[in-house]
Scaffold this motif. Structure first.
Motif, PDB file in Angstrom:
ATOM      1  N   SER A 400      38.616 -11.984  11.320  1.00  0.00           N
ATOM      2  CA  SER A 400      38.182 -12.673  12.537  1.00  0.00           C
ATOM      3  C   SER A 400      37.496 -11.736  13.524  1.00  0.00           C
ATOM      4  CB  SER A 400      39.386 -13.339  13.221  1.00  0.00           C
ATOM      5  OG  SER A 400      40.351 -12.340  13.539  1.00  0.00           O
ATOM      6  N   GLU A 401      37.815 -10.452  13.438  1.00  0.00           N
ATOM      7  CA  GLU A 401      37.248  -9.501  14.396  1.00  0.00           C
ATOM      8  C   GLU A 401      35.815  -9.137  14.030  1.00  0.00           C
ATOM      9  OE1 GLU A 401      39.437  -5.980  15.197  1.00  0.00           O
ATOM     10  OE2 GLU A 401      41.254  -7.049  15.748  1.00  0.00           O
ATOM     11  N   ILE A 402      35.070  -8.706  15.070  1.00  0.00           N
ATOM     12  CA  ILE A 402      33.697  -8.252  14.800  1.00  0.00           C
ATOM     13  C   ILE A 402      33.748  -6.837  14.226  1.00  0.00           C
ATOM     14  CG2 ILE A 402      32.618  -9.678  16.582  1.00  0.00           C
ATOM     15  CD1 ILE A 402      32.484  -7.156  18.348  1.00  0.00           C
ATOM     16  N   ALA A 403      32.748  -6.522  13.393  1.00  0.00           N
ATOM     17  CA  ALA A 403      32.692  -5.187  12.781  1.00  0.00           C
ATOM     18  C   ALA A 403      32.163  -4.193  13.809  1.00  0.00           C
ATOM     19  CB  ALA A 403      31.779  -5.230  11.566  1.00  0.00           C
ATOM     20  N   LEU A 404      32.903  -3.106  14.023  1.00  0.00           N
ATOM     21  CA  LEU A 404      32.555  -2.125  15.050  1.00  0.00           C
ATOM     22  C   LEU A 404      32.151  -0.798  14.420  1.00  0.00           C
ATOM     23  CD1 LEU A 404      35.567  -2.889  17.411  1.00  0.00           C
ATOM     24  CD2 LEU A 404      33.181  -3.476  17.852  1.00  0.00           C
ATOM     25  N   PRO A 405      31.270  -0.033  15.097  1.00  0.00           N
ATOM     26  CA  PRO A 405      30.862   1.274  14.550  1.00  0.00           C
ATOM     27  C   PRO A 405      32.017   2.270  14.557  1.00  0.00           C
ATOM     28  CG  PRO A 405      29.947   0.948  16.744  1.00  0.00           C
ATOM     29  CD  PRO A 405      30.585  -0.345  16.362  1.00  0.00           C
ATOM     30  N   ALA A 406      32.001   3.147  13.573  1.00  0.00           N
ATOM     31  CA  ALA A 406      33.099   4.108  13.427  1.00  0.00           C
ATOM     32  C   ALA A 406      32.892   5.363  14.257  1.00  0.00           C
ATOM     33  CB  ALA A 406      33.252   4.482  11.951  1.00  0.00           C
ATOM     34  N   ASP A 407      31.636   5.701  14.563  1.00  0.00           N
ATOM     35  CA  ASP A 407      31.371   6.919  15.338  1.00  0.00           C
ATOM     36  C   ASP A 407      30.152   6.721  16.239  1.00  0.00           C
ATOM     37  OD1 ASP A 407      29.161   7.047  13.658  1.00  0.00           O
ATOM     38  OD2 ASP A 407      30.137   8.442  12.271  1.00  0.00           O
ATOM     39  N   GLN A 434      25.344 -20.170  20.777  1.00  0.00           N
ATOM     40  CA  GLN A 434      25.137 -18.925  20.018  1.00  0.00           C
ATOM     41  C   GLN A 434      24.912 -17.745  20.964  1.00  0.00           C
ATOM     42  OE1 GLN A 434      21.839 -20.540  17.705  1.00  0.00           O
ATOM     43  NE2 GLN A 434      22.977 -20.214  15.807  1.00  0.00           N
ATOM     44  N   LYS A 435      24.137 -17.990  22.026  1.00  0.00           N
ATOM     45  CA  LYS A 435      23.873 -16.924  23.007  1.00  0.00           C
ATOM     46  C   LYS A 435      25.168 -16.447  23.654  1.00  0.00           C
ATOM     47  CE  LYS A 435      19.116 -18.114  24.235  1.00  0.00           C
ATOM     48  NZ  LYS A 435      18.222 -18.714  25.220  1.00  0.00           N
ATOM     49  N   LEU A 436      26.051 -17.382  24.015  1.00  0.00           N
ATOM     50  CA  LEU A 436      27.330 -17.008  24.633  1.00  0.00           C
ATOM     51  C   LEU A 436      28.191 -16.193  23.665  1.00  0.00           C
ATOM     52  CD1 LEU A 436      28.239 -20.289  26.561  1.00  0.00           C
ATOM     53  CD2 LEU A 436      27.636 -18.092  27.564  1.00  0.00           C
ATOM     54  N   THR A 437      28.130 -16.554  22.383  1.00  0.00           N
ATOM     55  CA  THR A 437      28.871 -15.787  21.366  1.00  0.00           C
ATOM     56  C   THR A 437      28.353 -14.360  21.293  1.00  0.00           C
ATOM     57  OG1 THR A 437      29.116 -17.833  20.098  1.00  0.00           O
ATOM     58  CG2 THR A 437      29.576 -15.775  18.934  1.00  0.00           C
ATOM     59  N   VAL A 438      27.015 -14.217  21.337  1.00  0.00           N
ATOM     60  CA  VAL A 438      26.409 -12.873  21.304  1.00  0.00           C
ATOM     61  C   VAL A 438      26.805 -12.078  22.544  1.00  0.00           C
ATOM     62  CG1 VAL A 438      24.222 -11.602  21.359  1.00  0.00           C
ATOM     63  CG2 VAL A 438      24.466 -13.539  19.823  1.00  0.00           C
ATOM     64  N   LEU A 442      28.716  -8.581  22.533  1.00  0.00           N
ATOM     65  CA  LEU A 442      28.149  -7.359  23.133  1.00  0.00           C
ATOM     66  C   LEU A 442      29.092  -6.762  24.179  1.00  0.00           C
ATOM     67  CD1 LEU A 442      24.378  -8.367  23.497  1.00  0.00           C
ATOM     68  CD2 LEU A 442      25.365  -6.763  21.866  1.00  0.00           C
ATOM     69  N   MET A 443      29.797  -7.643  24.915  1.00  0.00           N
ATOM     70  CA  MET A 443      30.763  -7.141  25.900  1.00  0.00           C
ATOM     71  C   MET A 443      31.911  -6.404  25.194  1.00  0.00           C
ATOM     72  SD  MET A 443      30.629 -10.391  28.472  1.00  0.00           S
ATOM     73  CE  MET A 443      32.115 -10.100  29.370  1.00  0.00           C
ATOM     74  N   HIS A 447      33.000  -2.317  25.471  1.00  0.00           N
ATOM     75  CA  HIS A 447      34.357  -1.784  25.687  1.00  0.00           C
ATOM     76  C   HIS A 447      34.757  -0.831  24.573  1.00  0.00           C
ATOM     77  CE1 HIS A 447      35.571  -3.809  29.301  1.00  0.00           C
ATOM     78  NE2 HIS A 447      34.952  -4.895  28.868  1.00  0.00           N
ATOM     79  N   HIS A 448      34.354  -1.196  23.372  1.00  0.00           N
ATOM     80  CA  HIS A 448      34.665  -0.308  22.246  1.00  0.00           C
ATOM     81  C   HIS A 448      33.915   1.025  22.397  1.00  0.00           C
ATOM     82  CE1 HIS A 448      33.787   1.286  18.143  1.00  0.00           C
ATOM     83  NE2 HIS A 448      35.108   1.185  18.070  1.00  0.00           N
TER      84      HIS A 448
END
Length: 942
Positions: A400-407, A434-438, A442-443, A447-448
């Protein structure tokens, strides 16, 4: 002050305490010490000048000037007095007086190298180029040093640049300068690089490109060593001018072999290759290809050359972007010529993909690829972005989570893909959900990353930016975006602090100053508006003085090629649109805050040296120096700021400036319409010149009407600038809320009152009726304007915050219009009061009690009463706004439909608090100023 050069004994010891007091800013003690010294030594001229400096710095300019002129009249030749007078005149902004000082000194001491050089520099400060030329040659005759000779040559070039007649420039000044340098060349007296640079500059301006090329390639060119590739760059420029494409090509090829990452030479290389192809050029059979070596004159050679550069790059220890981008540039050019299929350089999509793999983690990757996205077919956009995403190492812990960069490297790559997605219009094609999902995604990504359109959306933007600023307090983009959004909400208070933290330097006061000055006054922050105007004006006023110093330093150090640049820079700033706007708005603001409050309108206008006849705005030469791209933008071309937007914005700004400038000049004309107690006839007025004053007012009024008509036609286009584009002017609000009609009718009223003043009360029934009707319609218009100020600035509706910042702008326009009303009413009062006084005297003489008073007096008294009532009502409305704003408990508000996380909501409260506080200060300042205006209206009793 301390570094004064040699001072003769025993005066050095006597003057030392005065210098020390001046250096430490203790001007009063400096004056006292100078007075003591002058009692004992009356002929110590320097002491008098130092006293004058003290007087100048304590605000006694007239005394200081008189004292300085007393010493200057004696034509001193001692170094102390001359240097002290130079400092004083500079502080007085009177550089022309320094020239007279040294002219006299040079006559008395004709062989002084020091005085002659000071005279030259004094001429340089005021731009007296002909006298500079003469002074330079006089100096060279006394002391034959090359720099002095070339000062004279440069002064001839400056005469040619400043000459109105271009023919005179090319037939007289430049040829004379050329002959002077040639004389030195023949005598083998050229010593410095600056002298060769000057010779090159003259030949280039004379369009003697072959001669200039010969100089650079010859023995003299060997002296061009201070800049990297200076000689090669000058050769390249001349080859281009001479259309010698074989040499252009060979030289750029040779330089690329040395450094395959220099983009300017790739452009020249491609330009020359295609020029040679178009000319069907072929190399000579036996001779060398060109002066610069081998030439590439076919597409095959160009393709091979670029491929070789890429191969070479692969062996380099440091990755170079140039060769890869050059390949894309070549494809772009070939495609434009319709011959890409013939030469297989590769698929642009694949090449851009490979480029991303190599440089995607660099911030420059987006701007590099932005130029070439047109090579991609629109049908491939989504596929291209997906392909890029596949090579970024992203990971998620659950499905369910979005894929985040490792470095950080992966984060930079992903950021580049997001920017490209926006550029290709992928986000714009989405629906709202769709825009609200993006946005949510992005928010979360933001934070990440910290670990290493509706009003609701505006509040969320502010919240996110405030949070971002708390983590990155030096991020200029966050601050600039916050400034734009707060201004859109009508909250100026946080903007002043944000702009201050940007620490704008020098030219930035012109390029980004508009972000501040556009909103300060219009949102009711008068004190902040004064301060922001001062910041900008201080820079513009110091520019004149500073540029003179830069020019002098350029002469001293032989940087001759920089002198025309400095002068062009000064002229560009003097013609700045922003300078003209700030100066006009500052004077209107000063009148608004002071005229008929702390000083009379006449005194205020006199202190500003304002005259209705004079228009010092260079309308034809106005330069728009605003940086409209200061905010980063990743929008596709159709949503980005275009050249058309820039032109329209400049047109709008110029129209608004013309309206404001004419309003200022009309107001400045009011005190000039002075009247005598006796009724005047037309002959008398023609004699004393007042008739010409009313003619000026009427002419300005016609110009104002024309400017208003042009403004209305412009607004009919209903132009919408991009969100991050230039902010619109206040012109639309000025027309729509009725301020324009009010102010124009006030100036027509002035004309009618003047007519009554000139012709007297007898046989003036028509004029009196016209004036009475004007008073009535004016009150009606002012009431309509007040009605457009009614409403709540901020309210909570269905769990959401609604703001009406336009009400603030309307209130500010109301205060301005009331102020002009009061100034015009004071003029009416000044005209009618003597008439009434004369009538009362006649009544007493004739002892008649039933003499009918002319209706204009009743009209005026009724009008003043209604004006007082209306102003009181507005003040009461403002008090009501203050009470509502103070009572509003925004911290208890929980915004609905929010994308914000719990920890982000504290920033929402910060943002809401800032907007609320700003509104409170706005209405307080507007209310206080309006109270002062009401007090002055109450004094209008004839």
């Amino acid at each position: 002050m301390a570094a004064r050069g040699h001072v003769q004994d025993p005066n050095d010891r006597r003057l030392r305490p005065i210098y020390d007091y001046l250096d430490n800013g203790n001007n009063k003690m400096a004056i006292q010490q100078a007075d003591k010294l002058l009692k004992k030594h009356k002929d110590l001229h320097c002491a008098k000048v130092l006293k004058a400096i003290g007087l100048q710095r304590t605000g006694k300019q007239d005394e200081a000037y008189a004292l300085a002129q007393e010493v200057a009249a004696l034509e001193p030749t001692d170094d102390n007095s001359l240097q002290a007078l130079t400092i004083l005149y500079r502080e007085m902004h009177r550089p022309e007086l320094v020239t007279k000082l040294y002219e006299a000194a040079v006559k008395k001491v004709p062989n002084s190298e020091e005085y002659h050089s000071h005279l030259f520099m004094a001429y340089a400060r005021v731009g007296e180029y002909k006298k500079m030329q003469q002074a330079g040659m006089a100096l060279y005759k006394i002391v034959p040093k090359n720099p002095y000779y070339f000062w004279s040559v440069m002064s001839l070039i400056m005469q040619s640049i400043s000459a109105q007649d271009e023919n005179l420039s090319k037939t007289m000044f430049l040829p004379l300068a050329e002959r002077m340098v040639e004389k030195m060349v023949k005598e083998d007296k050229i010593e410095a690089e600056a002298e060769v640079e000057l010779y090159y500059m003259i030949l280039e301006r004379l369009e003697k490109y072959q001669e200039a090329l010969d100089v650079v390639r010859g023995k003299l060119g060997e002296k061009l060593t201070s800049e990297l590739q200076s000689r090669e760059n000058k050769c390249m420029a001349m080859y281009k001018k001479l259309c010698r494409w074989p040499e252009c090509n060979a030289l750029s090829r040779r330089l690329l072999l040395k450094n395959s990452d220099d983009w300017q030479f790739y452009i020249t290389y491609f330009d020359s290759v295609f020029q040679l192809i178009d000319e069907s050029w072929t190399p000579p059979l036996e001779e060398e290809h060109s002066l610069e070596g081998e030439v590439h004159y076919s597409i095959e050679q160009a393709v091979k050359f670029i491929e070789e550069r890429i191969t070479e790059e692969s062996k380099s220890t440091r990755p170079l972007r140039g060769p890869y981008l050059a390949k894309l540039e070549l494809i772009r050019r070939l495609r434009c010529r319709g011959c890409n299929d013939e030469y297989k350089l590769g698929d642009p999509e694949e090449l851009m993909f490979q480029y991303f793999k190599k440089f995607g983690d660099k911030p420059c990757c987006f701007t590099d690829l932005k130029v070439f996205v047109d090579l991609l077919p629109s049908s491939q956009y989504t596929k291209f972005i997906s392909q890029l995403l596949e090579v970024i190492p992203l990971s998620s812990t659950t499905e369910s989570e979005i894929a985040l960069p490792a470095d950080i490297k992966a984060l930079q790559q992903h950021l580049c893909v997001v920017q490209l997605s926006r550029l290709l219009g992928i986000y714009h094609a989405m629906d709202k959900k769709q825009k609200l999902t993006v946005v949510r995604e992005l928010m979360l990504r933001y934070h990440h990353g910290l670990e290493f359109g509706e009003e609701m959306a505006v509040w969320q933007c502010l919240t996110l930016l405030e949070e971002g600023l708390s983590h990155s307090p030096s991020n200029a983009q966050f601050k600039l975006l916050l400034i734009r959004i707060y201004c859109r909400l009508g909250a100026f208070e946080p903007v002043a602090e944000l702009y201050s933290s940007l620490d704008a330097k020098h030219i930035q006061h012109d390029t980004i100053g508009y972000l501040l000055t556009r909103y300060a006054e219009s949102l009711g922050h008068y004190a902040a508006a004064s301060q922001s105007c001062n910041f900008a004006l201080r820079f513009f006023h110091s520019n004149q003085k500073d540029t003179s110093e830069y020019i002098i330093q350029a002469y001293k150090y032989g940087a001759f090629e920089k002198i025309p640049e400095f002068i062009a820079f000064r002229n560009r700033l003097n013609s700045s649109l922003h300078f003209a706007q700030v100066r006009t708005e500052r004077m209107l603001l000063d009148l608004l805050l002071e005229a008929n409050i702390s000083s009379s309108l006449e005194e205020s206008i006199k202190s500003m040296s304002l005259s209705p006849e004079e228009d010092d705005i260079p309308w034809k030469d106005l330069r728009d120096n605003r940086d409209l791209t200061v905010l980063f933008n990743w929008d596709p071309k159709d949503r980005d700021i275009s050249e058309e937007h820039r032109k329209l914005s400049l047109e709008e700004e110029t129209l608004w400036l013309r309206i404001r400038s004419l309003t200022l000049r009309l107001v400045s004309g009011l005190p000039t319409l002075s009247h005598s107690i006796q009724p005047k006839n037309s002959e008398k007025t023609a004699e004393n010149g007042v008739s010409s004053k009313i003619d000026t007012i009427r002419s300005l009024l016609q110009q104002l009407e024309a400017a208003v008509d042009s403004g209305k036609k412009f607004l009919e286009q209903k132009i919408q600038y991009p969100v991050l584009g230039p902010p619109p002017t206040r012109m639309a609000g000025f027309f729509s809320n009725g301020s324009c009609q009010c102010q124009t009718s006030l100036f027509y009223l002035v004309s009618d009152i003047y007519e009554l003043d000139t012709n007297g009360l007898e046989d003036s029934a028509e004029v009196q009726e016209r004036i009475g009707n004007s008073f009535k319609s004016l009150i009606e218009r002012l009431t309509d304007l007040f009605n457009k100020c009614k409403g709540d600035l901020i309210e909570v509706r269905d769990g959401t915050l609604k703001t009406q910042p336009n009400l603030l702008e309307n209130l500010v326009f109301f205060v301005e219009t009331i102020s002009i009303t009061q100034w015009v009413s004071s003029y009416c009062d000044g005209v009618l009061r003597p008439f009434k006084s004369n009538l009362q005297k006649k009544k007493k003489k004739k002892k008649e009690t039933n003499v009918a008073m002319p209706p204009v007096f009743t009209h005026f008294l009724d009008y003043v009463t209604e004006l007082q009532t209306l102003t009181s009502n507005v003040i009461d409305h403002i008090k009501g706004l203050e009470i509502i704003l103070t009572a509003l408990k925004l911290e208890e508000l929980s915004l609905k439909d929010t994308l914000l996380l719990q920890e982000e909501k504290k920033f929402t409260k910060t943002v809401q608090g800032k907007v609320q506080s700003s509104y409170q200060h706005s209405v307080q300042e507007i209310g206080e100023l309006l109270k002062k205006r009401l007090d002055t209206i109450k004094k209008l009793k004839i």
